[in-house]
Design a protein around this motif. Structure first.
Motif, mmCIF file in Angstrom:
data_model
loop_
_atom_site.group_PDB
_atom_site.id
_atom_site.type_symbol
_atom_site.label_atom_id
_atom_site.label_comp_id
_atom_site.label_asym_id
_atom_site.label_seq_id
_atom_site.Cartn_x
_atom_site.Cartn_y
_atom_site.Cartn_z
ATOM 1 N N VAL A 48 0.839 -1.207 0.000
ATOM 2 C CA VAL A 48 0.000 0.000 0.000
ATOM 3 C C VAL A 48 0.866 1.247 0.000
ATOM 4 O O VAL A 48 0.617 2.218 -0.727
ATOM 5 C CB VAL A 48 -0.953 -0.027 1.218
ATOM 6 N N SER A 49 1.920 1.221 0.841
ATOM 7 C CA SER A 49 2.799 2.391 0.885
ATOM 8 C C SER A 49 3.509 2.605 -0.444
ATOM 9 O O SER A 49 3.716 3.751 -0.876
ATOM 10 C CB SER A 49 3.821 2.227 2.019
ATOM 11 N N GLY A 232 -13.553 0.165 -6.541
ATOM 12 C CA GLY A 232 -12.913 -0.892 -5.789
ATOM 13 C C GLY A 232 -13.104 -0.658 -4.306
ATOM 14 O O GLY A 232 -13.722 0.313 -3.861
ATOM 15 N N SER A 233 -12.530 -1.586 -3.534
ATOM 16 C CA SER A 233 -12.694 -1.487 -2.087
ATOM 17 C C SER A 233 -11.728 -0.503 -1.462
ATOM 18 O O SER A 233 -11.871 -0.147 -0.300
ATOM 19 C CB SER A 233 -12.504 -2.876 -1.462
ATOM 20 N N ARG A 234 -10.704 -0.085 -2.207
ATOM 21 C CA ARG A 234 -9.714 0.821 -1.631
ATOM 22 C C ARG A 234 -9.390 1.918 -2.639
ATOM 23 O O ARG A 234 -9.207 1.637 -3.827
ATOM 24 C CB ARG A 234 -8.452 0.049 -1.272
ATOM 25 N N ALA A 235 -9.319 3.155 -2.150
ATOM 26 C CA ALA A 235 -9.016 4.301 -2.996
ATOM 27 C C ALA A 235 -7.687 4.907 -2.551
ATOM 28 O O ALA A 235 -7.435 5.084 -1.361
ATOM 29 C CB ALA A 235 -10.124 5.343 -2.917
ATOM 30 N N TYR A 236 -6.848 5.209 -3.519
ATOM 31 C CA TYR A 236 -5.575 5.884 -3.267
ATOM 32 C C TYR A 236 -5.676 7.283 -3.858
ATOM 33 O O TYR A 236 -6.072 7.453 -5.021
ATOM 34 C CB TYR A 236 -4.422 5.120 -3.928
ATOM 35 N N ILE A 237 -5.337 8.289 -3.044
ATOM 36 C CA ILE A 237 -5.476 9.687 -3.462
ATOM 37 C C ILE A 237 -4.160 10.399 -3.210
ATOM 38 O O ILE A 237 -3.550 10.258 -2.140
ATOM 39 C CB ILE A 237 -6.612 10.396 -2.696
ATOM 40 N N SER A 258 -9.091 -2.998 -6.223
ATOM 41 C CA SER A 258 -10.012 -3.998 -5.687
ATOM 42 C C SER A 258 -9.412 -4.639 -4.452
ATOM 43 O O SER A 258 -8.318 -4.298 -4.006
ATOM 44 C CB SER A 258 -10.295 -5.063 -6.754
ATOM 45 N N THR A 259 -10.121 -5.634 -3.915
ATOM 46 C CA THR A 259 -9.699 -6.282 -2.682
ATOM 47 C C THR A 259 -8.304 -6.857 -2.828
ATOM 48 O O THR A 259 -7.983 -7.488 -3.836
ATOM 49 C CB THR A 259 -10.686 -7.403 -2.323
ATOM 50 N N GLN A 260 -7.497 -6.656 -1.834
ATOM 51 C CA GLN A 260 -6.105 -7.073 -1.854
ATOM 52 C C GLN A 260 -5.990 -8.589 -1.977
ATOM 53 O O GLN A 260 -6.738 -9.340 -1.395
ATOM 54 C CB GLN A 260 -5.451 -6.591 -0.561
ATOM 55 N N ALA A 261 -5.041 -9.073 -2.797
ATOM 56 C CA ALA A 261 -4.850 -10.500 -2.994
ATOM 57 C C ALA A 261 -4.314 -11.140 -1.727
ATOM 58 O O ALA A 261 -3.794 -10.480 -0.835
ATOM 59 C CB ALA A 261 -3.881 -10.732 -4.159
ATOM 60 N N LEU A 262 -4.446 -12.478 -1.676
ATOM 61 C CA LEU A 262 -3.973 -13.198 -0.507
ATOM 62 C C LEU A 262 -2.462 -13.080 -0.364
ATOM 63 O O LEU A 262 -1.940 -12.924 0.733
ATOM 64 C CB LEU A 262 -4.386 -14.672 -0.607
#
Length: 696
Positions: A48-49, A232-237, A258-262
């Motif tokens: 994510v970072s 998606g489930s997560r937004a990056y701004i 979208s949802t993070q992979a395993l």
């Protein structure tokens, strides 16, 4: 008495030990699960970072690109005012600039009082001020120009919204640039920018799929947007300030995921896979052993199948390495040369199946073929091998490069056929064809029997007449010795008898030479001699059929290399066919019954020269249906014909390397042509001769 308590104690100890083991295994599994979960969570946070960092870098780079593009536009505006162009010229230059920059909506030239001098609008859409007019935004222009005069450079107004005629709207801002002449303010240049146009034209190509780019105010109000980020489930701004003289905008870059992979990255997946592999390694090892045993069994079956296939082949197979040494032979090849495989493998040059008298020739040819490598054409060639008992036999060799599993050439693989039986059959076929040609000649002579009787009657009758006259002269001379002219008349009569007897002998000799069988010997012969040889037989039928024969021989034709008897048969057959084809002409066209025998040079090249023979008639011609079967053996249109004439003619000419064909003659008739090689042809060039020669 104490056995029961001791047994109870032992059972309890085993139960406690089993419980401790299960507790330890449970703790170990829980620890492993916690470790893997923590590792996955940390990897996800790291990812994510990384995504956020890349997004912020992209936003900063886009803001930099927009500033740089606006600065280049200012330089273009300054170039537009060089030499103080007239309003008409200024409009033309401004129109060109608007065509090159789609983000600009309008360019205006204003005087010191901000009154409009000239303007140009973008050609890609209708005027953005069509609905409200330019006067409604005069305060924004004045604000920007006041700031520009204060900054002594370009200044930007705050953005404002313009409703459009299509029911939509457009967010724009103005840029004002002071125009100085000799250091004095001479006016202003005002450019109206479209905020969506700035996003799409200046940085739109950098926006990836799934991203959105927008201009916003400080409070987050969205002014303009380009792109459409997927949900998606997560937004990056990521946000960057776009500092412009007189105005500040916020550039906002959005990316939805979208949802993070395993397993978000390779490290986590690798650790997890190694942990799971420890559990499955024994099962995989067992399965691998079972597969290996099966593959070994299949390989043994494949080798047995290959061995059986090699043993059943009648074609000899031989492999050689790049140095020409034999590395493999199959049983068929060993049987062919009468030697064991051990006698043939890994021997140097020459191998034992090369005839001693051809060792040097074969060695040179093998070296030249091996030097060509993979470029050697895959064409069969003939050679001669030797058996163990010293007997020679012809073979046909077809060779191809031997490529290993990595695509590298390691040698040559050859397929070898013993063609001894084929050559014997060809010899029998050639002998049968010779007998067939002799039969055809006899059939031709049989058809000429009536012509021969008529032709021989004339010289024999003349001989009888001259003989009777000679006897009368002799009797007269005996009765009256005073006649001085009797000796001269007698000599003349005897000469006539000799001439007519010679004429009859020539007719008989020409038929005899045509019929008798001779060895096929090719020799240089003048084309005229070939025509003269068949003319007695041609003249017989020509007189009977009232056909006039013309002979045309080009003096530039040299002698041809051919079998004289076979070519004479071709000429005679074609001439007889041509004369018979003209029998359907009516009596009023007897003048058209002309048969022409023509000889002239044919098309040649630097390596071979050819002579063309032509037999031309003026008969009914050959129909298209008849032409398809004309050269088919035993096909004939004559009531008593054998159907072998034209088929044999084509075979004879092709054996000489020539070509026999026909075509129509205008206005009526047919011309049959065939070619023969000149005896003085230079032949093939040396390099072609080497490639055509057989190798070992």
């Amino acid at each position: 008495m104490n056995s029961a308590p001791q047994a109870s104690y032992s059972w309890q100890a085993r139960s406690r030990s089993r419980s401790r083991r299960w507790v330890l295994w449970t703790l170990l599994v829980a620890l492993l699960v916690a470790l893997l979960s923590t590792l996955v969570w940390l990897a996800g946070r790291y990812e994510v970072s990384q995504v956020q960092s890349r997004l912020e870098q992209d936003a900063a780079q886009m803001a930099t690109d927009i500033r740089a593009a606006l600065t280049r536009n200012v330089q273009s505006f300054q170039a537009l005012q060089v030499n103080s162009p007239s309003p008409e010229v200024w409009r033309l230059l401004a129109a060109d600039l608007l065509r090159e920059n789609r983000e600009m909506m309008r360019l205006e030239s204003r005087d010191q009082a901000l009154d409009l001098v000239a303007f140009a609008e973008t050609p890609y859409r209708t005027s953005v001020f069509e609905r409200l007019g330019r006067g409604a935004t005069r305060s924004d222009v004045r604000f920007a120009c006041t700031a520009a005069q204060r900054f002594s450079g370009p200044a930007y107004s705050t953005s404002y919204f313009l409703p459009q005629a299509d029911g939509l709207g457009l967010e724009v801002l103005d840029m004002c640039l002071p125009v100085l002449v000799s250091g004095q303010l001479a006016g202003y240049l005002v450019a109206t920018y479209s905020l969506p146009g700035i996003l799409s034209e200046l940085v739109g190509r950098r926006v990836a799929r799934g991203q959105g780019l927008a201009f916003t105010e400080a409070d987050g109000t969205r002014l303009a947007m380009y792109g459409n980020p997927t949900r998606g489930s997560r937004a990056y701004i990521a946000q960057q300030l776009l500092d412009l003289p007189g105005n500040t905008l916020v550039l906002r870059l959005e990316s939805q995921r979208s949802t993070q992979a395993l397993f978000p990255n390779l490290l986590t997946a690798l650790v997890t896979a190694m942990s799971m592999a420890l559990v499955a390694v024994l099962a995989l090892l067992g399965r691998d052993m079972r597969r290996r045993l099966k593959v070994e069994h299949d390989l043994a079956d494949a080798l047995a199948f290959r061995k059986a296939m090699e043993d059943s082949l009648v074609t000899g197979m031989r492999a050689r390495d790049l140095q020409g040494r034999v590395t493999y032979v199959n049983p068929a090849f060993c049987q062919m040369v009468g030697m064991e495989a051990g006698e043939l493998l890994n021997n140097g040059v020459p191998p034992p199946y090369w005839p001693p008298e051809r060792v040097e020739e074969y060695g040179q040819r093998q070296a030249s073929r091996l030097a060509l490598g993979a470029t050697l054409p895959r064409e069969g060639f003939e050679s001669v091998f030797m058996r163990r008992d010293g007997s020679r036999f012809p073979v046909l060799i077809i060779e191809a490069p031997l490529i290993n599993a990595v695509g590298k050439q390691t040698g040559w693989m050859s397929a070898i056929l013993d063609v001894s039986e084929q050559r014997r059959i060809e010899e029998l076929s050639r002998a049968s064809q010779d007998r067939l040609q002799a039969t055809a000649r006899l059939a031709t002579v049989g058809e000429m029997a009536s012509l021969l009787s008529h032709e021989l009657n004339q010289p024999l009758a003349a001989i009888s007449s001259y003989a009777t006259g000679s006897l009368n002269l002799l009797q007269s001379a005996a009765a009256d010795v005073r006649q001085p002219s009797s000796n001269e008349d007698l000599q003349l009569a005897m000469r006539r008898i000799a001439e007519q007897a010679e004429r009859a002998g020539k007719v008989i000799k020409s038929v005899h030479d045509f019929v008798r069988r001779r060895e096929q010997v090719r020799e240089p012969i003048e084309p005229r001699m070939l025509l003269d040889a068949v003319m007695p037989l041609v003249s017989l039928q020509a007189r009977k059929l009232a056909v006039r024969v013309l002979i045309e021989v080009d003096p530039g034709c040299g002698p041809v290399l051919c079998d004289r008897t076979m070519v004479e048969q071709v000429l005679l057959n074609l001439a007889r066919n041509g004369m018979q084809a003209m029998q359907a002409l009516d009596k009023n066209r007897r003048a058209d019954k002309v048969l022409t025998l023509r000889v002239r040079p044919a098309a040649s090249n630097a390596w071979s020269r050819w002579v063309e023979f032509a037999v031309i008639d003026h008969g009914e011609g050959i129909s298209e249906k008849l032409a398809q079967q004309l050269f088919t053996p035993f096909f004939t249109t004559k009531a008593e014909g054998m159907g072998l004439g034209l088929s044999l003619c084509r075979t004879v000419i092709e054996q000489h390397g020539g070509f026999l064909g026909f075509e129509a003659v205008s206005p009526q008739g047919t011309i049959f042509t065939f070619t023969l090689p000149e005896a003085t042809s230079p032949g093939k060039p040396p390099e072609l001769a080497v490639q055509a020669a057989p190798a070992s």
